[in-house]
Design a protein around this motif. Structure first.
Motif, PDB file in Angstrom:
ATOM      1  N   PRO A 102      23.772 -16.079   9.241  1.00  0.00           N
ATOM      2  CA  PRO A 102      23.321 -17.354   9.814  1.00  0.00           C
ATOM      3  C   PRO A 102      24.360 -18.467   9.854  1.00  0.00           C
ATOM      4  CG  PRO A 102      22.382 -17.042   7.638  1.00  0.00           C
ATOM      5  CD  PRO A 102      23.087 -15.770   7.970  1.00  0.00           C
ATOM      6  N   ARG A 103      25.200 -18.599   8.837  1.00  0.00           N
ATOM      7  CA  ARG A 103      26.158 -19.710   8.795  1.00  0.00           C
ATOM      8  C   ARG A 103      27.511 -19.187   8.329  1.00  0.00           C
ATOM      9  NH1 ARG A 103      21.334 -21.968   7.477  1.00  0.00           N
ATOM     10  NH2 ARG A 103      20.792 -23.924   8.560  1.00  0.00           N
ATOM     11  N   HIS A 104      28.567 -19.700   8.967  1.00  0.00           N
ATOM     12  CA  HIS A 104      29.909 -19.198   8.658  1.00  0.00           C
ATOM     13  C   HIS A 104      30.904 -20.349   8.560  1.00  0.00           C
ATOM     14  CE1 HIS A 104      28.874 -14.949   9.391  1.00  0.00           C
ATOM     15  NE2 HIS A 104      28.084 -15.427  10.328  1.00  0.00           N
ATOM     16  N   THR A 105      31.983 -20.076   7.847  1.00  0.00           N
ATOM     17  CA  THR A 105      33.157 -20.939   7.880  1.00  0.00           C
ATOM     18  C   THR A 105      34.101 -20.327   8.907  1.00  0.00           C
ATOM     19  OG1 THR A 105      32.897 -21.551   5.559  1.00  0.00           O
ATOM     20  CG2 THR A 105      35.055 -21.916   6.567  1.00  0.00           C
ATOM     21  N   VAL A 106      34.363 -21.079   9.958  1.00  0.00           N
ATOM     22  CA  VAL A 106      35.070 -20.558  11.128  1.00  0.00           C
ATOM     23  C   VAL A 106      36.413 -21.259  11.269  1.00  0.00           C
ATOM     24  CG1 VAL A 106      34.966 -20.230  13.632  1.00  0.00           C
ATOM     25  CG2 VAL A 106      32.859 -20.114  12.255  1.00  0.00           C
ATOM     26  N   ALA A 158      29.112 -26.271  17.896  1.00  0.00           N
ATOM     27  CA  ALA A 158      29.170 -25.263  16.837  1.00  0.00           C
ATOM     28  C   ALA A 158      28.745 -25.846  15.493  1.00  0.00           C
ATOM     29  CB  ALA A 158      30.581 -24.689  16.752  1.00  0.00           C
ATOM     30  N   ALA A 159      29.171 -27.086  15.210  1.00  0.00           N
ATOM     31  CA  ALA A 159      28.809 -27.709  13.939  1.00  0.00           C
ATOM     32  C   ALA A 159      27.304 -27.952  13.861  1.00  0.00           C
ATOM     33  CB  ALA A 159      29.577 -29.014  13.770  1.00  0.00           C
ATOM     34  N   ALA A 160      26.684 -28.295  14.988  1.00  0.00           N
ATOM     35  CA  ALA A 160      25.246 -28.546  15.000  1.00  0.00           C
ATOM     36  C   ALA A 160      24.441 -27.288  14.711  1.00  0.00           C
ATOM     37  CB  ALA A 160      24.839 -29.129  16.359  1.00  0.00           C
ATOM     38  N   ARG A 161      25.054 -26.126  14.865  1.00  0.00           N
ATOM     39  CA  ARG A 161      24.384 -24.860  14.547  1.00  0.00           C
ATOM     40  C   ARG A 161      24.489 -24.520  13.059  1.00  0.00           C
ATOM     41  NH1 ARG A 161      23.590 -21.596  19.548  1.00  0.00           N
ATOM     42  NH2 ARG A 161      23.327 -19.789  18.180  1.00  0.00           N
ATOM     43  N   GLY A 162      25.161 -25.362  12.271  1.00  0.00           N
ATOM     44  CA  GLY A 162      25.265 -25.133  10.838  1.00  0.00           C
ATOM     45  C   GLY A 162      26.544 -24.462  10.392  1.00  0.00           C
ATOM     46  N   HIS A 163      27.505 -24.299  11.298  1.00  0.00           N
ATOM     47  CA  HIS A 163      28.760 -23.658  10.953  1.00  0.00           C
ATOM     48  C   HIS A 163      29.803 -24.702  10.556  1.00  0.00           C
ATOM     49  CE1 HIS A 163      27.134 -19.916  12.468  1.00  0.00           C
ATOM     50  NE2 HIS A 163      26.752 -20.557  13.555  1.00  0.00           N
ATOM     51  N   THR A 164      30.676 -24.338   9.631  1.00  0.00           N
ATOM     52  CA  THR A 164      31.755 -25.219   9.191  1.00  0.00           C
ATOM     53  C   THR A 164      33.033 -24.804   9.898  1.00  0.00           C
ATOM     54  OG1 THR A 164      30.740 -25.489   7.005  1.00  0.00           O
ATOM     55  CG2 THR A 164      33.081 -26.026   7.215  1.00  0.00           C
ATOM     56  N   HIS A 201      48.526 -22.159   9.228  1.00  0.00           N
ATOM     57  CA  HIS A 201      47.143 -21.933   9.643  1.00  0.00           C
ATOM     58  C   HIS A 201      46.456 -20.953   8.691  1.00  0.00           C
ATOM     59  CE1 HIS A 201      48.609 -23.779  13.319  1.00  0.00           C
ATOM     60  NE2 HIS A 201      47.368 -23.828  13.784  1.00  0.00           N
ATOM     61  N   LEU A 202      47.136 -19.868   8.393  1.00  0.00           N
ATOM     62  CA  LEU A 202      46.548 -18.860   7.508  1.00  0.00           C
ATOM     63  C   LEU A 202      46.301 -19.419   6.115  1.00  0.00           C
ATOM     64  CD1 LEU A 202      48.602 -15.823   8.795  1.00  0.00           C
ATOM     65  CD2 LEU A 202      46.105 -15.948   8.759  1.00  0.00           C
ATOM     66  N   ALA A 203      47.198 -20.260   5.641  1.00  0.00           N
ATOM     67  CA  ALA A 203      47.015 -20.865   4.317  1.00  0.00           C
ATOM     68  C   ALA A 203      45.755 -21.728   4.289  1.00  0.00           C
ATOM     69  CB  ALA A 203      48.239 -21.698   3.946  1.00  0.00           C
ATOM     70  N   ARG A 204      45.539 -22.529   5.333  1.00  0.00           N
ATOM     71  CA  ARG A 204      44.341 -23.363   5.396  1.00  0.00           C
ATOM     72  C   ARG A 204      43.072 -22.509   5.454  1.00  0.00           C
ATOM     73  NH1 ARG A 204      44.253 -28.433   7.779  1.00  0.00           N
ATOM     74  NH2 ARG A 204      41.985 -28.261   7.556  1.00  0.00           N
ATOM     75  N   LEU A 205      43.112 -21.436   6.229  1.00  0.00           N
ATOM     76  CA  LEU A 205      41.931 -20.581   6.349  1.00  0.00           C
ATOM     77  C   LEU A 205      41.630 -19.887   5.022  1.00  0.00           C
ATOM     78  CD1 LEU A 205      42.349 -19.027   9.917  1.00  0.00           C
ATOM     79  CD2 LEU A 205      41.435 -21.243   9.226  1.00  0.00           C
ATOM     80  N   ARG A 206      42.688 -19.485   4.300  1.00  0.00           N
ATOM     81  CA  ARG A 206      42.482 -18.898   2.962  1.00  0.00           C
ATOM     82  C   ARG A 206      41.851 -19.912   2.023  1.00  0.00           C
ATOM     83  NH1 ARG A 206      47.539 -16.582   3.734  1.00  0.00           N
ATOM     84  NH2 ARG A 206      48.561 -18.251   2.560  1.00  0.00           N
ATOM     85  N   ASP A 207      42.373 -21.129   2.032  1.00  0.00           N
ATOM     86  CA  ASP A 207      41.875 -22.168   1.132  1.00  0.00           C
ATOM     87  C   ASP A 207      40.394 -22.463   1.355  1.00  0.00           C
ATOM     88  OD1 ASP A 207      44.390 -22.371   0.077  1.00  0.00           O
ATOM     89  OD2 ASP A 207      44.936 -24.194   1.189  1.00  0.00           O
ATOM     90  N   HIS A 208      39.937 -22.347   2.593  1.00  0.00           N
ATOM     91  CA  HIS A 208      38.550 -22.686   2.921  1.00  0.00           C
ATOM     92  C   HIS A 208      37.637 -21.468   3.021  1.00  0.00           C
ATOM     93  CE1 HIS A 208      40.521 -26.478   4.051  1.00  0.00           C
ATOM     94  NE2 HIS A 208      39.335 -27.038   3.896  1.00  0.00           N
ATOM     95  N   GLY A 209      38.184 -20.276   2.827  1.00  0.00           N
ATOM     96  CA  GLY A 209      37.359 -19.076   2.865  1.00  0.00           C
ATOM     97  C   GLY A 209      36.793 -18.749   4.236  1.00  0.00           C
ATOM     98  N   ALA A 210      37.567 -19.020   5.293  1.00  0.00           N
ATOM     99  CA  ALA A 210      37.097 -18.733   6.651  1.00  0.00           C
ATOM    100  C   ALA A 210      37.002 -17.222   6.860  1.00  0.00           C
ATOM    101  CB  ALA A 210      38.040 -19.350   7.674  1.00  0.00           C
ATOM    102  N   ASP A 211      35.841 -16.769   7.342  1.00  0.00           N
ATOM    103  CA  ASP A 211      35.661 -15.331   7.569  1.00  0.00           C
ATOM    104  C   ASP A 211      35.613 -14.968   9.048  1.00  0.00           C
ATOM    105  OD1 ASP A 211      33.200 -16.606   7.946  1.00  0.00           O
ATOM    106  OD2 ASP A 211      32.049 -14.848   7.348  1.00  0.00           O
ATOM    107  N   ILE A 212      35.581 -15.985   9.922  1.00  0.00           N
ATOM    108  CA  ILE A 212      35.563 -15.788  11.368  1.00  0.00           C
ATOM    109  C   ILE A 212      36.633 -16.677  11.979  1.00  0.00           C
ATOM    110  CG2 ILE A 212      34.192 -16.301  13.460  1.00  0.00           C
ATOM    111  CD1 ILE A 212      31.762 -15.242  12.031  1.00  0.00           C
ATOM    112  N   LEU A 213      37.238 -16.221  13.048  1.00  0.00           N
ATOM    113  CA  LEU A 213      38.232 -17.005  13.776  1.00  0.00           C
ATOM    114  C   LEU A 213      37.733 -17.245  15.192  1.00  0.00           C
ATOM    115  CD1 LEU A 213      41.269 -18.095  13.590  1.00  0.00           C
ATOM    116  CD2 LEU A 213      41.820 -16.073  14.975  1.00  0.00           C
TER     117      LEU A 213
END
Length: 402
Positions: A153-157, A181-187, A204-216
């Motif tokens: 349902p919700r992802h860190t993108v 996208a944010a209004a759908r509950g995604h970060t 970019h990869l460092a920021r995504l690692r820090d925030h636990g992004a699982d989708i691009l």
């Protein structure tokens, strides 16, 4: 005065990228010209018959080439309407020149917000002579969120967006991808824009690692996306799902000749927006051709697999024919422009309606969602989301990347 039944000529001008970097993506328009020039030879309007001539000029995949092409079509060929597609800089140059010269123009292939912004900075700007049919950045966000949510349902993108017009618009607080996208509950995690072509994505990869992004989500070229994946497989994180608009609406084998890029993207199962496919249920208003038939004819003539712009290219001529057939006088450019503003017509990409668009110059094309899968003939597009285009049949579900 023209007597009823007398033959009078009308000219349909086409600005096509026949050479240069956009030429592979312009082939569907060239195919439509070759195919429809044989069929669109006569036009009937209010009891009169007009001979139709199609004149083509090469934009050379460059804005200045597009401007010159329009001048030649308007001045030398006497074009009554101009059709064009492809190129975030080339298409606006052609449309602006038509506006300046007072020539009706119909275009397609990129979001309506980009069409407006590239032509003066205001997505809601209206024009007298120039008309466009496409989808919105908000529509892309909705379709991409539909596909993300098939994995939960919700992802860190993570956002892989350039520092040009496309990236700036995707971030736009009112018209962009981000608010929907944010209004759908995604970060959304946006590490900032990068210049194209990219040289690396370490920050970019460092920021995504820090925030636990699982989708691009991205609007990158195939080459830049392949570079990102190459680095991600070394340092992490490797996305569970990649959604990519713009270049990845085409098979990567068509947008670059690099085998390294093809190999890098082969197992990524990139998901994208789908505005036309052989599975779409629509038929041409010109000749009754269905979507599957159109794709098959393209394969037989060119030896190439279908591309999404094939449907748009065919629809350009359907819109032009409708406007010329319903104008008070198809030889009068002002009358043709007035007919375009009132156009409501069925096409091979579905119904188009300029009376209901977000601006008077825009008709919306509904989007589905698809995912690239490897097949015996190379990448093939599986239809996995049709919330915004329920008439389009699904052919599979979203799968996480290997």
């Amino acid at each position: 005065m023209t007597m009823a039944g007398a033959a009078t000529r009308v000219c349909v001008g086409v600005v096509a990228p026949q050479t240069g970097r956009l030429a592979p993506l312009g082939e569907p328009l060239s195919f439509a010209v070759r195919t429809l020039a044989r069929r669109l030879t006569r036009l009937h309007n209010s009891g009169r018959t007009y001979d139709v001539r199609i004149a083509v000029r090469d934009s050379r995949s460059h804005p200045e080439g597009a401007r010159l092409a329009v001048h030649e079509l308007a001045d030398d060929e006497g074009a009554n309407i101009v059709l064009t597609m492809a190129g975030t800089q080339v298409l606006p140059a052609a449309a602006d020149t038509c506006e300046q010269l007072g020539v009706p123009c119909v275009s397609t292939t990129f979001p309506w917000q980009a069409y407006g912004c590239a032509r003066g900075g205001d997505p809601l700007r209206s024009f007298r002579w120039t008309y466009h049919f496409a989808w919105g950045l908000d529509d892309i966000a909705t379709v991409f969120a539909d596909m993300w949510e098939q994995l939960g349902p919700r992802h860190t993108v993570g956002c892989l967006w350039n520092d040009g017009l496309q990236g700036r618009l995707l971030r736009h607080e009112r018209f962009g991808f981000t608010p929907v996208a944010a209004a759908r509950g995604h970060t959304l995690v946006d590490p900032g824009g990068y210049p194209e072509p990219a040289t690396g994505f370490d920050s970019h990869l460092a920021r995504l690692r820090d925030h636990g992004a699982d989708i691009l989500t991205s609007a990158a070229t195939a080459a830049d996306l392949a570079l990102f994946l190459r680095q991600a497989r070394t340092t992490g994180p490797v996305p569970r799902l990649i959604t990519c608009s713009r270049w990845l609406t085409y098979p990567p084998t068509h947008t670059t000749r690099s085998p390294d890029v093809h190999r890098e993207l082969a197992g990524a199962s990139v998901a994208t927006m789908v505005y036309w496919s052989p599975e779409h249920p629509y038929r041409s208003s010109l000749d009754g051709t269905g979507c599957a038939e159109l794709a098959r004819a393209y394969r037989e003539e060119t030896g190439q697999l279908w591309l999404q712009p094939l449907g748009l290219a065919h629809a350009l001529f359907e819109v032009a024919h409708h406007a010329l057939a319903t104008a008070l006088d198809p030889t009068d450019r002002a009358a043709v422009a007035q007919a375009l503003a009132k156009t409501r017509t069925d096409t091979v990409v579905g119904p188009l309606d300029w009376t209901q668009g977000p601006t008077p110059n825009i008709a919306l094309v509904p989007l589905a969602g698809g995912q690239w899968r490897q097949g015996p003939d190379g990448p093939r597009l599986t239809l996995v989301s049709n919330t915004r285009a329920p008439a389009v049949p699904l052919t599979g579900d979203v799968v996480a990347a290997r």
